[in-house]
Every structure is written in structure tokens, then in C-alpha cells.
Design an enzyme around this catalytic site. Structure first.
Site, short mmCIF file in Angstrom:
data_model
loop_
_atom_site.label_atom_id
_atom_site.label_comp_id
_atom_site.label_asym_id
_atom_site.label_seq_id
_atom_site.Cartn_x
_atom_site.Cartn_y
_atom_site.Cartn_z
N LYS A 190 -1.68 -6.99 14.53
CA LYS A 190 -1.62 -6.07 13.39
C LYS A 190 -0.78 -4.87 13.77
O LYS A 190 -0.82 -4.41 14.92
CB LYS A 190 -3.04 -5.61 13.01
CG LYS A 190 -3.09 -4.49 11.98
CD LYS A 190 -4.50 -3.98 11.75
CE LYS A 190 -4.51 -2.81 10.80
NZ LYS A 190 -5.87 -2.29 10.53
N GLU A 240 -11.48 9.48 6.42
CA GLU A 240 -11.88 8.76 7.64
C GLU A 240 -12.31 9.70 8.77
O GLU A 240 -11.55 10.57 9.20
CB GLU A 240 -10.73 7.87 8.13
CG GLU A 240 -11.09 7.03 9.33
CD GLU A 240 -10.01 6.03 9.69
OE1 GLU A 240 -10.18 5.30 10.68
OE2 GLU A 240 -8.98 5.98 8.98
N GLU A 284 -8.98 -7.57 8.37
CA GLU A 284 -8.34 -6.34 8.83
C GLU A 284 -9.38 -5.33 9.31
O GLU A 284 -9.22 -4.68 10.35
CB GLU A 284 -7.51 -5.74 7.70
CG GLU A 284 -6.73 -4.50 8.10
CD GLU A 284 -5.93 -3.91 6.96
OE1 GLU A 284 -5.44 -2.78 7.11
OE2 GLU A 284 -5.78 -4.57 5.91
N GLU A 416 0.25 -0.31 -2.18
CA GLU A 416 -0.85 0.34 -1.47
C GLU A 416 -0.45 1.74 -1.01
O GLU A 416 -1.21 2.70 -1.18
CB GLU A 416 -1.29 -0.50 -0.27
CG GLU A 416 -2.41 0.14 0.53
CD GLU A 416 -2.92 -0.73 1.67
OE1 GLU A 416 -3.27 -0.17 2.72
OE2 GLU A 416 -2.97 -1.95 1.50
N LYS A 420 -1.98 5.42 -2.08
CA LYS A 420 -2.50 6.37 -1.10
C LYS A 420 -1.78 7.72 -1.22
O LYS A 420 -2.41 8.78 -1.19
CB LYS A 420 -2.35 5.81 0.32
CG LYS A 420 -3.30 4.67 0.62
CD LYS A 420 -3.05 4.08 1.99
CE LYS A 420 -4.05 3.00 2.34
NZ LYS A 420 -3.76 2.36 3.64
#
Length: 432
Positions: A190, A240, A284, A416, A420
Site C-alpha cells: 500500500k 484522526e 485497507e 476521494e 477530503k
């Protein structure tokens, strides 16, 4: 503004006491009653002293606005070494940023710290000198005397001059193709690739006004703003947590896997339900969980991974798994180096993904995808510096990234990062 005036007068009296002509540290706290219309961010932005750092925990229970530096640190490790010299002050806090490359930081022990915890607030003054506390007390009195009252923040209604993505969509799609081929060749599992969007306006942009607008609308986020000077700042509203430490108790999380949000409750629920069931996004997220656990296992007791949740934000929704554990010893420098950058902002394996980013990304991440927060001997908390922007006079650079794994679709990944970036992009009320 009666609370502020009273608190500052109390601090001036305290700092006017006779101080020794010797090195040392003094900390003065005065209560700050929350009984009038005081906005810490607006008050902070009105001051002409730098650096400034504003921070609000994502629950909203803790907030801080700090001004001026009595000690600066270019890395978190330096800050931790400094704090360990003052064991009698376990709640002494150093505030600021860590860059994407975690060896670099912009952290400081502030001259003045306004801090709110739940319904109580305190104004704290630090005296520190490697030479003479008496001399530093004189500088502190001058600092306090120069402070001004709160002023309204300027408007964000701006006229755009130019907009440019780095990379633009064709280059982005080529980059995703390059990454997925490297994944197929087993170079890594990834990689998280990011885009910078540069916006230029006809007049200077107020970082504090952008922060205030984001704080008002982007709920369930950490809010942070580091102003280095009147025209240069880095800010964001991040969902986060990188880590939170209380003594040796440590909490972190894996936030990976994304779908759009929606103002309609039922449609948002449908999208979130799809996210919970989607194999690519679950895979993921679990890659990030496994990486965090592997990095921490030698430094902690048993690791507890909680069930997945959907975190709903204004523009997007994420998969989140919380991870709780206990450190063998309280060490924030260790937490930073083990956890940052996480697989959610760099990739897996971490070093191979970082090398791909360094070779192929069209810009320097600097503070983006690093971390923002504070550390003390007693406790620490840092968020990942996502959904962020760099303000430089009349220019704003917005950042957004997407996790690329086997099967990633370039068009969907572009959408995406558009979603964001919209968390801050839509706050710049562009005049037409």
C-alpha cells in the site's frame, strides 16, 4: 473581557515578585472564569507576538491558545529531554507540530498559555531562563503589557486569482497506475499518495478566520493552527488521533477506508453501511491495524483492538478501529517514531512506501500528514495533521491523500481526495 483583564492583572502582580539572578523555571497559574463571551482563537489572533498555537481536542472538552516562546525545540525528542529536567512540573506542556518526517519539529514552551478543560479554564505564565530569571521576568512583564483585547476575525469572502493542483488529474492517474504496478510487482502492499491544491487570492487570507470557520462546521475533529508569523501558518481539522497517553496508558487508532458522506441521514447511513461491508476498505483498514500492532508490541503490554466503527464527518466517512494498550514506560519520542507516519498516511511496508512518495510526489509534504498537539511528563496527545492547509499571505495550499492498494481505481481515488479537500475548500467563500 473582565475575566481576561483580571487574570492578566493577577499575572503581572505575580511576575513582579523578586526573582533570582539565576537560571531556572517558574510557572504561575491564575483561574480564568468562563462567564463572558471570550473566544480564545479570536483573542490569540489579535496579538502581535509569534509563534501562536491553537488546539482543540476532537471531543471539544479541551482547548488551548498559547502565545510566544520561552524555549524552542526542533524535534519532539529535544522537547522531551527538556521536560525531564523539571520533574516537579509534570503538567508542563510543550505545544506544536511534527513534520511528516518525524525527526523534524516546530515545538515550543509558550510564554502564555490559556487552557480550558471541560468547564474550567486557566491562564498560565512561564518564566524560563538559562541565565537569569530576573531578566526573563522583565521580558514577561513587557510581554503582558503589550497584549490587546479580542478583535473580530476578518471575512473569508475572497476573490480567486489562480488554482493549480499538484499533480493535475492526468498526472495523478499516471501516478496511480505506477503505484498499482509497483504493488502488483510486490514492491509494497500500500502507498498513500497526496495532492496539493494551490489557491491564490486578491488579498491576504486570515488563517485564524479559516480555522474558526472549520471549527464551526467540521465536527468530530481535532482543530489546530500554528501561526509562525503574521503571514505564515499551518492549520487543519483532523479526524484522526495519532496517540493519547495518560501516564503509561496509550490509545491510538487505525483510520483508513473512506466513502462520501451526505446531508441526508438515511443516505449517509447507506453509504456508511456500504463502507462497513466493502472488502477493499476493510482490507485497507486492517493493514493499518496490523502495522500499528506490530510496531508497538515490543514496547507495550497486551494490545486490545476494538470493533470497527464508521466515523461520519461533514464531507466523508471513515472506518476506524481503536487500539488500547499500556506502554512499558512513558516515552513520547518512542510513540512518535513508532507511530508516525502511520500506514494510513504513508503505506506498507512503511520504508518502501516512503521512498516511493519521496521519489514520485510532486511536492514536499512538510507539516502535512505529520502531527499536531502537546506533550508533558504527565500526558500527551497528538492528532495526525490531515484535512490541512498552509497559508502564506495571499496563497492557500490544501492537502488531501488517498490510500492506494491492489485494485484501486484512479477516478475513484481522485474523487476521494476531492471530498477530503472539500472540508476546508468549501470554507473559502469564493466571491464570483
Amino acid at each position: 473581557m473582565h475575566s481576561l483583564t483580571t487574570a492578566l492583572e493577577s499575572l503581572i502582580r505575580l511576575v513582579s515578585q523578586v526573582q533570582p539572578s539565576a537560571p531556572g523555571l517558574r510557572v504561575y497559574d491564575v483561574p480564568f472564569p468562563l462567564n463572558d463571551a471570550f473566544d480564545a482563537l479570536s483573542w490569540q489572533a489579535a496579538q502581535g507576538v509569534y509563534p501562536q498555537f491553537y488546539w482543540q481536542q476532537r471531543s471539544g472538552d479541551e482547548e488551548a491558545a498559547v502565545l510566544g516562546a520561552v524555549a524552542d525545540f526542533s524535534s519532539l525528542q529535544q522537547a522531551q529531554q527538556f521536560l525531564r529536567q523539571y520533574e516537579s512540573h509534570p503538567d508542563l506542556r510543550v505545544w506544536g507540530l511534527n513534520a511528516f518526517e518525524p525527526q523534524r519539529g516546530a515545538l515550543f514552551l509558550p510564554r502564555l498559555e490559556w487552557r480550558r478543560s471541560a468547564g474550567a479554564a486557566t491562564l498560565r505564565l512561564h518564566l524560563w531562563s538559562a541565565v537569569s530569571l530576573r531578566e526573563d521576568a522583565g521580558q514577561a512583564r513587557a510581554f503582558l503589557a503589550a497584549l490587546v483585547g479580542m478583535k473580530p476575525l476578518p471575512s473569508l469572502r475572497l476573490t480567486p486569482i489562480d488554482e493549480q493542483h499538484r499533480p493535475e488529474r492526468p498526472e495523478w492517474e499516471r501516478l496511480i497506475g505506477q503505484a498499482t504496478r509497483a504493488i502488483a510487482d510486490q514492491a509494497f502492499d500500500k502507498v498513500v499518495l497526496a495532492r496539493a491544491t494551490d489557491l491564490r487570492f486578491s488579498r491576504p487570507v486570515s488563517a485564524a478566520a479559516l480555522m474558526a470557520a472549520s471549527r464551526r462546521l467540521n465536527l468530530n475533529c481535532y482543530h489546530f493552527c500554528m501561526a509562525f508569523s503574521p503571514t505564515r501558518a499551518f492549520l487543519g481539522s483532523s479526524p484522526e488521533r495519532l496517540w493519547r497517553r495518560r501516564g503509561c496508558a496509550l490509545r491510538t487508532e487505525a483510520l483508513a477506508g473512506t466513502v462520501a458522506s451526505h446531508p441526508d441521514e438515511h443516505r449517509a447511513w447507506q453509504l456508511g453501511d456500504w463502507l462497513m461491508k466493502d472488502d477493499k476498505n476493510q482490507r485497507e483498514n486492517m493493514l493499518v491495524v496490523e502495522d500499528i500492532c506490530q510496531r508497538l508490541q515490543q514496547h507495550t503490554r497486551a494490545l486490545e483492538v476494538l470493533p470497527p466503527q464508521v466515523l461520519r464527518l461533514r464531507k466523508v466517512q471513515h472506518l476506524r478501529r481503536c487500539i488500547w494498550t499500556t506502554l512499558h514506560r512513558a516515552d513520547d519520542a518512542l510513540c512518535l517514531l513508532q507511530l508516525q507516519p502511520t500506514a494510513a498516511v504513508a503505506g506498507l511496508p512503511r520504508e518502501q512506501a516512503r521512498r516511493f512518495i519521496q521519489r514520485n510526489e510532486a511536492f514536499d509534504r512538510e507539516w502535512y500528514a505529520g502531527s499536531a498537539g502537546y506533550l508533558s511528563q504527565q500526558q500527551s496527545e497528538f492528532c495526525v495533521s490531515l484535512r490541512s492547509a498552509k497559508v502564506t499571505d495571499r496563497a492557500v495550499r490544501l492537502y488531501a491523500g488517498a490510500g492506494i492498494v491492489r485494485g484501486s481505481d484512479p477516478g475513484l481515488e481522485w474523487q476521494e481526495i476531492e471530498n477530503k479537500a472539500a472540508g476546508l475548500r468549501t470554507l473559502l467563500q469564493i466571491a464570483t
